[in-house]
Design a protein around this motif. Structure first.
Motif, PDB file in Angstrom:
ATOM      1  N   ALA A 131      -7.428 -19.725 -12.520  1.00 11.06           N
ATOM      2  CA  ALA A 131      -7.524 -20.703 -11.431  1.00 11.06           C
ATOM      3  C   ALA A 131      -6.265 -21.546 -11.330  1.00 11.06           C
ATOM      4  CB  ALA A 131      -8.741 -21.610 -11.658  1.00 11.06           C
ATOM      5  N   PHE A 132      -5.875 -21.816 -10.099  1.00 14.47           N
ATOM      6  CA  PHE A 132      -4.747 -22.693  -9.774  1.00 14.47           C
ATOM      7  C   PHE A 132      -3.401 -22.143 -10.250  1.00 14.47           C
ATOM      8  CE2 PHE A 132      -8.376 -25.274  -9.066  1.00 14.47           C
ATOM      9  CZ  PHE A 132      -8.015 -26.219  -8.120  1.00 14.47           C
ATOM     10  N   ARG A 133      -3.357 -20.852 -10.491  1.00 13.19           N
ATOM     11  CA  ARG A 133      -2.083 -20.192 -10.758  1.00 13.19           C
ATOM     12  C   ARG A 133      -1.653 -19.469  -9.471  1.00 13.19           C
ATOM     13  NH1 ARG A 133      -2.780 -17.658 -16.875  1.00 13.19           N
ATOM     14  NH2 ARG A 133      -4.129 -19.305 -17.693  1.00 13.19           N
ATOM     15  N   THR A 134      -0.682 -18.585  -9.583  1.00 10.25           N
ATOM     16  CA  THR A 134      -0.227 -17.851  -8.399  1.00 10.25           C
ATOM     17  C   THR A 134      -1.034 -16.580  -8.168  1.00 10.25           C
ATOM     18  OG1 THR A 134       1.418 -16.707  -9.764  1.00 10.25           O
ATOM     19  CG2 THR A 134       2.135 -18.714  -8.655  1.00 10.25           C
ATOM     20  N   SER A 135      -1.930 -16.249  -9.090  1.00 10.43           N
ATOM     21  CA  SER A 135      -2.581 -14.938  -9.052  1.00 10.43           C
ATOM     22  C   SER A 135      -3.678 -14.830  -7.999  1.00 10.43           C
ATOM     23  CB  SER A 135      -3.160 -14.605 -10.431  1.00 10.43           C
ATOM     24  OG  SER A 135      -4.029 -15.630 -10.856  1.00 10.43           O
ATOM     25  N   ARG A 136      -4.355 -15.921  -7.645  1.00 11.89           N
ATOM     26  CA  ARG A 136      -5.466 -15.809  -6.696  1.00 11.89           C
ATOM     27  C   ARG A 136      -4.974 -15.341  -5.338  1.00 11.89           C
ATOM     28  NH1 ARG A 136     -10.374 -14.097  -5.729  1.00 11.89           N
ATOM     29  NH2 ARG A 136     -11.418 -15.236  -4.051  1.00 11.89           N
ATOM     30  N   TRP A 137      -3.837 -15.888  -4.869  1.00  5.30           N
ATOM     31  CA  TRP A 137      -3.280 -15.451  -3.581  1.00  5.30           C
ATOM     32  C   TRP A 137      -2.940 -13.964  -3.635  1.00  5.30           C
ATOM     33  CZ3 TRP A 137      -3.253 -16.746   1.233  1.00  5.30           C
ATOM     34  CH2 TRP A 137      -2.278 -16.262   2.121  1.00  5.30           C
ATOM     35  N   SER A 138      -2.365 -13.523  -4.745  1.00  8.91           N
ATOM     36  CA  SER A 138      -2.042 -12.105  -4.913  1.00  8.91           C
ATOM     37  C   SER A 138      -3.306 -11.254  -4.883  1.00  8.91           C
ATOM     38  CB  SER A 138      -1.291 -11.899  -6.228  1.00  8.91           C
ATOM     39  OG  SER A 138      -0.931 -10.551  -6.409  1.00  8.91           O
ATOM     40  N   ASP A 139      -4.380 -11.737  -5.522  1.00 11.06           N
ATOM     41  CA  ASP A 139      -5.637 -10.984  -5.525  1.00 11.06           C
ATOM     42  C   ASP A 139      -6.260 -10.920  -4.139  1.00 11.06           C
ATOM     43  OD1 ASP A 139      -5.371 -10.486  -8.198  1.00 11.06           O
ATOM     44  OD2 ASP A 139      -6.914 -11.889  -8.854  1.00 11.06           O
ATOM     45  N   LEU A 140      -6.245 -12.019  -3.410  1.00 11.76           N
ATOM     46  CA  LEU A 140      -6.785 -12.001  -2.051  1.00 11.76           C
ATOM     47  C   LEU A 140      -6.043 -10.993  -1.189  1.00 11.76           C
ATOM     48  CD1 LEU A 140      -7.196 -15.850  -1.525  1.00 11.76           C
ATOM     49  CD2 LEU A 140      -9.071 -14.190  -1.566  1.00 11.76           C
ATOM     50  N   ARG A 141      -4.734 -10.896  -1.377  1.00 10.71           N
ATOM     51  CA  ARG A 141      -3.924  -9.942  -0.605  1.00 10.71           C
ATOM     52  C   ARG A 141      -4.294  -8.501  -0.949  1.00 10.71           C
ATOM     53  NH1 ARG A 141       1.441 -10.842   0.868  1.00 10.71           N
ATOM     54  NH2 ARG A 141       2.137  -9.324  -0.686  1.00 10.71           N
ATOM     55  N   ARG A 142      -4.315  -8.191  -2.244  1.00 11.55           N
ATOM     56  CA  ARG A 142      -4.490  -6.787  -2.630  1.00 11.55           C
ATOM     57  C   ARG A 142      -5.929  -6.303  -2.483  1.00 11.55           C
ATOM     58  NH1 ARG A 142      -6.254  -5.753  -8.051  1.00 11.55           N
ATOM     59  NH2 ARG A 142      -6.593  -7.678  -9.250  1.00 11.55           N
ATOM     60  N   LEU A 143      -6.898  -7.216  -2.593  1.00  6.39           N
ATOM     61  CA  LEU A 143      -8.301  -6.817  -2.506  1.00  6.39           C
ATOM     62  C   LEU A 143      -8.825  -6.798  -1.078  1.00  6.39           C
ATOM     63  CD1 LEU A 143      -9.650  -8.823  -5.577  1.00  6.39           C
ATOM     64  CD2 LEU A 143      -9.197  -6.360  -5.461  1.00  6.39           C
ATOM     65  N   GLY A 144      -7.999  -7.225  -0.131  1.00  5.77           N
ATOM     66  CA  GLY A 144      -8.455  -7.271   1.256  1.00  5.77           C
ATOM     67  C   GLY A 144      -8.806  -5.915   1.835  1.00  5.77           C
ATOM     68  N   THR A 184       0.871  -1.174   0.000  1.00  4.58           N
ATOM     69  CA  THR A 184       0.000   0.000   0.000  1.00  4.58           C
ATOM     70  C   THR A 184       0.907   1.223   0.000  1.00  4.58           C
ATOM     71  OG1 THR A 184      -0.157   0.032   2.424  1.00  4.58           O
ATOM     72  CG2 THR A 184      -1.890  -1.130   1.235  1.00  4.58           C
ATOM     73  N   GLU A 185       0.526   2.212  -0.769  1.00  5.09           N
ATOM     74  CA  GLU A 185       1.384   3.391  -0.956  1.00  5.09           C
ATOM     75  C   GLU A 185       1.728   4.064   0.373  1.00  5.09           C
ATOM     76  OE1 GLU A 185       3.438   4.953  -4.057  1.00  5.09           O
ATOM     77  OE2 GLU A 185       1.559   3.954  -4.557  1.00  5.09           O
ATOM     78  N   LYS A 186       0.758   4.168   1.255  1.00  7.15           N
ATOM     79  CA  LYS A 186       0.976   4.935   2.481  1.00  7.15           C
ATOM     80  C   LYS A 186       1.826   4.199   3.514  1.00  7.15           C
ATOM     81  CE  LYS A 186      -3.388   3.547   4.719  1.00  7.15           C
ATOM     82  NZ  LYS A 186      -2.790   2.930   5.906  1.00  7.15           N
ATOM     83  N   ALA A 222      15.424  -4.677   2.921  1.00  9.36           N
ATOM     84  CA  ALA A 222      14.861  -3.421   2.454  1.00  9.36           C
ATOM     85  C   ALA A 222      13.455  -3.220   3.011  1.00  9.36           C
ATOM     86  CB  ALA A 222      14.822  -3.413   0.932  1.00  9.36           C
ATOM     87  N   THR A 223      12.986  -2.004   2.952  1.00  7.25           N
ATOM     88  CA  THR A 223      11.571  -1.766   3.191  1.00  7.25           C
ATOM     89  C   THR A 223      10.795  -2.264   1.971  1.00  7.25           C
ATOM     90  OG1 THR A 223      11.568   0.423   2.152  1.00  7.25           O
ATOM     91  CG2 THR A 223      12.134   0.307   4.514  1.00  7.25           C
ATOM     92  N   LEU A 224       9.490  -2.340   2.104  1.00  8.50           N
ATOM     93  CA  LEU A 224       8.688  -2.787   0.970  1.00  8.50           C
ATOM     94  C   LEU A 224       8.782  -1.787  -0.182  1.00  8.50           C
ATOM     95  CD1 LEU A 224       6.891  -5.086   0.068  1.00  8.50           C
ATOM     96  CD2 LEU A 224       4.915  -3.864   0.987  1.00  8.50           C
TER      97      LEU A 224
END
Length: 456
Positions: free
Chosen positions: A397-410, A160-162, A185-187
């Motif tokens: 489905a069943f790629r690496t993207s769903r975990w990334s989406d769950l993280r960013r859309l939370g 997140t930017e902030k 490093a920081t994020l």
């Protein structure tokens, strides 16, 4: 003596040019490094072409932790590693002393990339070697950026930017010197390095490659689009997605595939921009790992993905067969279907619903039975965004993207999801924005390096 993954990768690279596997006794004899350390352009290409063991492997624990699949009590008990069992229930202690390949392999990739980048600086460029030299430089930068981004998607909290300037990132290594200290490093710094590497790679990568395991310019544009999407930089994500599609916009027509095939999606097909496969855990191959029932039910009967992706195992239980690897390991690379969806989402978030619908319909027309697809006509931006995000889960489905989406859309209450599983009568949950969306760093890394553990 315990060694970090970077040092282990150093030991591997010393033997990469040998035609036979060496033993620990051989390593103790300290062979003449001039015989085994990569020094020529051909050596460096061979190093980066170590696809199936190192360079084209991506973490898989995020897929296990996502909601694409589920298993039974016996299925969970039968998983071969504690890492898989703990990841499935989002346990705070993930590894139980096991090595973490999801951490180690990306850092091997970083090490290999650094070996190549340093080695290239010692080679004079000639007109005859310029094209290969530039391709190697661009590839090494791409591989390092890709590995670092995979690590951030699993071992840091979402961007997140902030908060990025004060959120823990990962150790960044820019030298093959195994004795050089690595700073955590920081994020913000981590993402800055990733974007710097990828942006620089654009000046060197070729547009085409005969091998999908090698990076290309369209793949770099697509990876930049993916990363900017995770950062909520929607204009940049759209721009890079457009640049990628301008060079390669091929989509498979699922009407040309046979749903009765054991693996209907061809390996190395024309839709793939960059081939990579997830680490092969038992979770990917056991017959009692099933597609989420809600996910399966979301496909229309005229949607060919329903038969291309899934195989009936028992009543109302389906396993996944639609990997773009054409084999058991799940796909972890980059393909044009994802690029279309990145641009569609980025467009609707910027108010361009017409462009978003155009991208979405272009993809779905290739996925439905010929002549049966009714184009999406939704005009409400919020509703259209919801459709696009649903299609991301169905298509990727069943790629690496769903975990990334769950993280960013939370962070968005409209799309945040609370995950829940029951094993042996115990209910486990993972709420949005939970600290467990960052996997713990391996204990060996904490013990051997000056890094801080992720809070859990």
């Amino acid at each position: 003596m315990k060694t970090n993954p970077y040092l282990r990768a150093f030991l591997v690279v010393l033997t990469v040019l040998l035609a036979f596997a060496c033993s620990e006794d051989y390593l103790d004899k300290k062979p003449d490094k001039s015989l085994v350390v990569p020094q020529t352009l051909e050596d460096f290409q061979a190093l980066l072409d170590n696809a199936d063991r190192v360079m084209n492997i991506t973490p898989a624990i995020g897929m296990i932790a996502s909601d694409d699949a589920f298993t039974t009590d016996n299925g969970w008990k039968g998983l071969l590693t504690a890492t898989e069992r703990n990841t499935y229930i989002w346990a705070k202690d993930t590894y139980n002393g096991e090595p973490c390949n999801d951490w180690n392999i990306p850092y091997q990739q970083v090490f290999y990339a650094n070996v190549v980048l340093e080695g290239l600086e010692k080679i004079a460029v000639t007109p005859a070697s310029e094209a290969q030299w530039k391709s190697l430089k661009g590839s090494a930068l791409f591989f390092r950026a890709h590995a670092l981004h995979q690590l951030t998607d699993h071992f840091t909290l979402p961007y997140t930017e902030k908060d990025a300037a004060t959120t823990l990132g990962i150790p960044i290594r820019l030298s093959p010197n195994v004795n050089a200290p690595a700073r955590q490093a920081t994020l913000a710094q981590t993402y800055a390095q990733i974007l710097e590497d990828l942006t620089l790679s654009l000046d060197f990568l070729p547009v085409h490659s005969p091998y999908k395991t090698r990076p290309t310019l369209p793949a770099a544009y697509a990876l930049l689009a993916r990363i900017h999407l995770t950062m909520a930089h929607y204009k940049e994500a759209e721009d890079y997605a457009s640049k990628a599609l301008a060079l390669n916009s091929v989509l498979l027509d699922y009407n040309t595939l046979n749903p009765n095939d054991f693996r209907p999606i061809p390996r190395m097909n024309d839709e793939i921009l960059f081939h990579s496969q997830q680490i092969l855990y038992s979770y990917a191959v056991f017959s009692n790992i099933y597609a989420d029932t809600t996910l399966y039910a979301s496909y229309n009967d005229k949607d060919l993905r329903k038969t291309m992706f899934f195989r009936l195992r028992s009543p109302n239980r389906y396993s996944f067969k639609g990997s773009y690897t054409g084999s058991s390991p799940f796909f972890g690379g980059i393909a044009n279907d994802e690029v279309y969806l990145i641009r569609a989402e980025s467009r609707v978030r910027q108010g361009n619903s017409d462009g978003a619908r155009k991208d979405l319909n272009a993809l779905l027309e290739k996925r439905w039975v010929a002549g049966m697809f009714i184009p999406i006509t939704e005009t409400n931006p919020g509703s259209l965004l919801g459709i696009i995000l649903e299609e991301r889960q169905k298509e990727l489905a069943f790629r690496t993207s769903r975990w990334s989406d769950l993280r960013r859309l939370g962070k968005d209450s409209k799309f945040a999801v609370t995950l829940s599983r029951v094993i042996n009568g115990v209910t486990y949950t993972l709420p949005p924005n939970d600290l467990r969306y960052a996997f713990p760093l391996p204990n060996q890394e904490i013990q051997n390096s000056d890094v801080e553990q992720n809070p859990r």
